[in-house]
Write a protein that holds these residues in place. Structure first.
Motif, PDB file in Angstrom:
ATOM      1  N   PRO A 261       0.831  -1.216   0.000  1.00 56.84           N
ATOM      2  CA  PRO A 261       0.000   0.000   0.000  1.00 56.84           C
ATOM      3  C   PRO A 261       0.864   1.264   0.000  1.00 56.84           C
ATOM      4  CG  PRO A 261       0.221  -0.802   2.236  1.00 56.84           C
ATOM      5  CD  PRO A 261       0.920  -1.813   1.357  1.00 56.84           C
ATOM      6  N   LEU A 262       0.252   2.372  -0.378  1.00 61.25           N
ATOM      7  CA  LEU A 262       0.877   3.686  -0.223  1.00 61.25           C
ATOM      8  C   LEU A 262       0.279   4.325   1.023  1.00 61.25           C
ATOM      9  CD1 LEU A 262       2.582   6.113  -1.099  1.00 61.25           C
ATOM     10  CD2 LEU A 262       0.679   6.829  -2.562  1.00 61.25           C
ATOM     11  N   TYR A 263       1.160   4.657   1.968  1.00 62.40           N
ATOM     12  CA  TYR A 263       0.721   5.241   3.249  1.00 62.40           C
ATOM     13  C   TYR A 263       1.249   6.669   3.297  1.00 62.40           C
ATOM     14  CZ  TYR A 263       0.144   5.645   8.360  1.00 62.40           C
ATOM     15  OH  TYR A 263      -0.224   6.047   9.625  1.00 62.40           O
ATOM     16  N   ILE A 264       0.333   7.643   3.284  1.00 61.40           N
ATOM     17  CA  ILE A 264       0.698   9.057   3.297  1.00 61.40           C
ATOM     18  C   ILE A 264       0.356   9.635   4.667  1.00 61.40           C
ATOM     19  CG2 ILE A 264       0.216  11.319   2.290  1.00 61.40           C
ATOM     20  CD1 ILE A 264      -0.514   9.887  -0.320  1.00 61.40           C
ATOM     21  N   TYR A 265       1.324  10.337   5.273  1.00 62.31           N
ATOM     22  CA  TYR A 265       1.018  10.951   6.564  1.00 62.31           C
ATOM     23  C   TYR A 265       1.571  12.366   6.629  1.00 62.31           C
ATOM     24  CZ  TYR A 265       5.820  10.243   8.328  1.00 62.31           C
ATOM     25  OH  TYR A 265       7.178  10.296   8.521  1.00 62.31           O
ATOM     26  N   GLY A 266       0.962  13.159   7.479  1.00 64.40           N
ATOM     27  CA  GLY A 266       1.379  14.543   7.661  1.00 64.40           C
ATOM     28  C   GLY A 266       0.359  15.284   8.504  1.00 64.40           C
ATOM     29  N   GLY A 267       0.700  16.488   8.914  1.00 64.96           N
ATOM     30  CA  GLY A 267      -0.180  17.284   9.747  1.00 64.96           C
ATOM     31  C   GLY A 267      -1.419  17.757   9.005  1.00 64.96           C
ATOM     32  N   SER A 268      -2.335  18.358   9.766  1.00 66.78           N
ATOM     33  CA  SER A 268      -3.594  18.837   9.193  1.00 66.78           C
ATOM     34  C   SER A 268      -3.336  19.982   8.217  1.00 66.78           C
ATOM     35  CB  SER A 268      -4.521  19.303  10.313  1.00 66.78           C
ATOM     36  OG  SER A 268      -5.717  19.833   9.799  1.00 66.78           O
ATOM     37  N   GLY A 269      -4.054  19.951   7.087  1.00 67.45           N
ATOM     38  CA  GLY A 269      -3.993  21.058   6.146  1.00 67.45           C
ATOM     39  C   GLY A 269      -2.779  21.083   5.248  1.00 67.45           C
ATOM     40  N   LEU A 270      -2.076  19.947   5.090  1.00 65.59           N
ATOM     41  CA  LEU A 270      -0.885  19.923   4.245  1.00 65.59           C
ATOM     42  C   LEU A 270      -1.125  19.297   2.877  1.00 65.59           C
ATOM     43  CD1 LEU A 270       1.954  19.021   6.786  1.00 65.59           C
ATOM     44  CD2 LEU A 270       1.161  21.264   6.024  1.00 65.59           C
ATOM     45  N   GLY A 271      -2.313  18.712   2.663  1.00 58.84           N
ATOM     46  CA  GLY A 271      -2.623  18.214   1.321  1.00 58.84           C
ATOM     47  C   GLY A 271      -2.830  16.724   1.191  1.00 58.84           C
ATOM     48  N   LYS A 272      -3.003  16.003   2.299  1.00 54.94           N
ATOM     49  CA  LYS A 272      -3.209  14.554   2.202  1.00 54.94           C
ATOM     50  C   LYS A 272      -4.479  14.226   1.421  1.00 54.94           C
ATOM     51  CE  LYS A 272      -3.293  13.769   6.644  1.00 54.94           C
ATOM     52  NZ  LYS A 272      -3.191  15.164   7.129  1.00 54.94           N
ATOM     53  N   THR A 273      -5.574  14.883   1.786  1.00 55.18           N
ATOM     54  CA  THR A 273      -6.847  14.630   1.098  1.00 55.18           C
ATOM     55  C   THR A 273      -6.755  15.005  -0.373  1.00 55.18           C
ATOM     56  OG1 THR A 273      -8.159  14.917   3.113  1.00 55.18           O
ATOM     57  CG2 THR A 273      -9.298  15.241   1.021  1.00 55.18           C
ATOM     58  N   HIS A 274      -6.088  16.105  -0.660  1.00 53.79           N
ATOM     59  CA  HIS A 274      -5.906  16.530  -2.055  1.00 53.79           C
ATOM     60  C   HIS A 274      -5.222  15.415  -2.853  1.00 53.79           C
ATOM     61  CE1 HIS A 274      -4.967  20.059  -4.955  1.00 53.79           C
ATOM     62  NE2 HIS A 274      -4.782  18.914  -5.594  1.00 53.79           N
ATOM     63  N   LEU A 275      -4.142  14.850  -2.315  1.00 51.80           N
ATOM     64  CA  LEU A 275      -3.413  13.818  -3.045  1.00 51.80           C
ATOM     65  C   LEU A 275      -4.233  12.544  -3.220  1.00 51.80           C
ATOM     66  CD1 LEU A 275       0.276  14.057  -1.769  1.00 51.80           C
ATOM     67  CD2 LEU A 275      -0.609  14.580  -4.050  1.00 51.80           C
TER      68      LEU A 275
END
Length: 449
Positions: free
Chosen positions: A140-154
């Motif tokens: 799987p591709l696991y993307i993590y980061g703080g709120s408002g950095l673009g995870k949902t966008h990607l």
């Protein structure tokens, strides 16, 4: 005192189970005042006072109410929200939110509209690779980061790209909350007599896809049932080389409240993090947002907006929108002075100190005249609890740190405590002017230290 009706007795038992699942402000505002009127087809009919209230309950709290119905085990299978005199919220005509089974992607979220900088170019390249060859690269591709950095966008960019370039593939984007709610619904339905059919519909929906994208996986913390279900879904998709993409606010290894077997599967693919944007990327993001709104913003204004902001892209866009609105309202061109006035900030201020957990803690202690030990400790006195929750909220809003890390900074609080404090203060700010003022005052101090 009048004797309670059978509907009231049922509702009291359901409410007892629902109370721990819903934050206190929302519970008192929307749930506690519901009036039980009937039971139809094993569904408890609850009357709300307004259509707005009914809409909020259905969109934000229906899953928790259904979970409470199942936990109460009183022979009910669901709830129905109605409003007297409403054509939309009537017993026979319920809004689409009750039967919605998918989360629509925002077509504006594409790779072309994603601003790439040093902080996110690796994760963006990984997302593009997955979109070009689902199931073949990084699964799987696991993307993590703080709120408002673009995870949902990607995540949505991946979904939109595959839908456009590979329309024969079945793509499903959803949130972890949606997955949880549908899982609970399947349990409730199975208890109503539908049995295996309800569970089969749920499983078929998530296991008969070519690409599954789930946003904000950390919200399953401590929920063993849904973790078990997703574990089997993951295994079945992975065995068929179907693409899985997951996002979270922290690395997989820090999801200590998730089962070990899930964490190890996440770590078996590619883990990519989105770092806070640097100054150049922030300015590029603002330029892109301004052009989308058909505005050209002077460079000195862009630099000003970036200088006094946190790392949250949504906050950046909010500041931009405030300046654009001021320009329209006063019929003036956008200038440095207009921007400063609109945001009520001084232009020629000393370089602000970098915002850190320590600066937020220090400002909170000074504002409430309490010690750091009292703020970060376990004392349950009301003034300490409120200051502690406000401090936690500000860390969540102003810093791009995983919730687990924020919990550690707040004296070793767990993930769920951080979420509770954040959501409680966010809710109180909407209805309590005193809380709103305290939060804004402390935030102003932090930004101008």
């Amino acid at each position: 005192m009048a004797e309670k009706t059978q509907f009231e007795v049922l509702w009291e038992k359901v409410k007892e189970r629902a109370r721990p699942l819903i934050n206190p402000v929302s519970f008192d505002t929307f749930i506690d005042g519901l009036v039980p009127e009937d039971v139809v087809n094993k569904k408890l009919v609850l009357r709300a006072l307004t259509e707005t209230g009914a809409s909020t309950i259905i969109k934000s709290h229906l899953g928790q109410l259904r979970e409470a119905v199942a936990a109460a085990d009183v022979g009910l299978v669901d709830v129905v929200i109605v409003v007297e005199g409403s054509e939309i919220y009537s017993l026979n005509e319920q809004p689409d939110a009750l039967v919605e089974v998918s989360v629509q992607t925002d077509k504006r979220f594409t790779f072309e509209s994603f601003v790439v900088g040093n902080s996110n170019k690796f994760v963006c390249a990984a997302a593009k690779s997955v979109a070009s060859a689902p199931g073949e690269n990084f699964n799987p591709l696991y993307i993590y980061g703080g709120s408002g950095l673009g995870k949902t966008h990607l995540l949505q960019a991946i979904a939109n790209e595959i839908n456009e370039k590979k329309p024969s593939l079945k793509v499903l984007y959803t949130t972890s909350e949606k997955f949880l709610n549908e899982y609970v619904d399947s349990i409730v339905s199975s208890k109503s007599g539908e049995g295996r059919e309800a569970n089969a519909r749920f499983r078929n929906r998530y296991r008969n896809v070519d690409v599954l994208l789930i946003d904000d996986i950390q919200s399953w913390a401590g929920k063993r049932g849904v973790q078990e279900e997703f574990f089997h879904t993951f295994n079945e998709l992975f065995a068929q080389n179907k693409q899985i993409v997951i996002s979270s606010d922290c690395p997989a290894k820090e999801l200590t409240t998730l089962e070990e077997r899930l964490r190890t599967r996440f770590e078996g693919g590619l883990i990519a993090d989105i770092q806070p944007p640097d100054v150049e990327t922030k300015i590029a993001i603002l330029k892109r947002k301004a052009l989308e709104k058909k505005y050209i913003i002077p460079d000195d204004v862009l630099a000003f907006l970036v200088k006094n902001s946190d790392n949250n892209v949504r906050t950046l866009e909010g500041r931009l929108n405030t300046v654009i609105f001021a320009s329209k309202l006063h019929e003036q061109p956008i200038s440095l002075q207009l921007a400063a006035t609109a945001l009520q900030e001084a232009i020629n201020v000393a370089e602000p100190e970098e915002v850190t957990p320590e600066t937020i803690v220090r400002a909170t202690c000074a504002y409430f005249s309490i010690s750091k030990e009292d703020l970060l400790g376990r004392n349950k006195r009301q003034e300490f609890v409120r200051a502690r929750q406000i401090c936690t909220y500000l860390m969540c809003e102003m810093l791009t740190l995983p919730l687990v890390t924020i919990g550690k900074e707040m004296g070793g609080k767990d993930h769920s405590t951080v979420i509770y404090a954040r959501d409680k203060i966010a809710d109180l700010m909407r209805v309590n002017d005193t809380i709103l003022k305290e939060v804004n005052d402390i935030k102003s101090v932090v930004l101008k230290q």
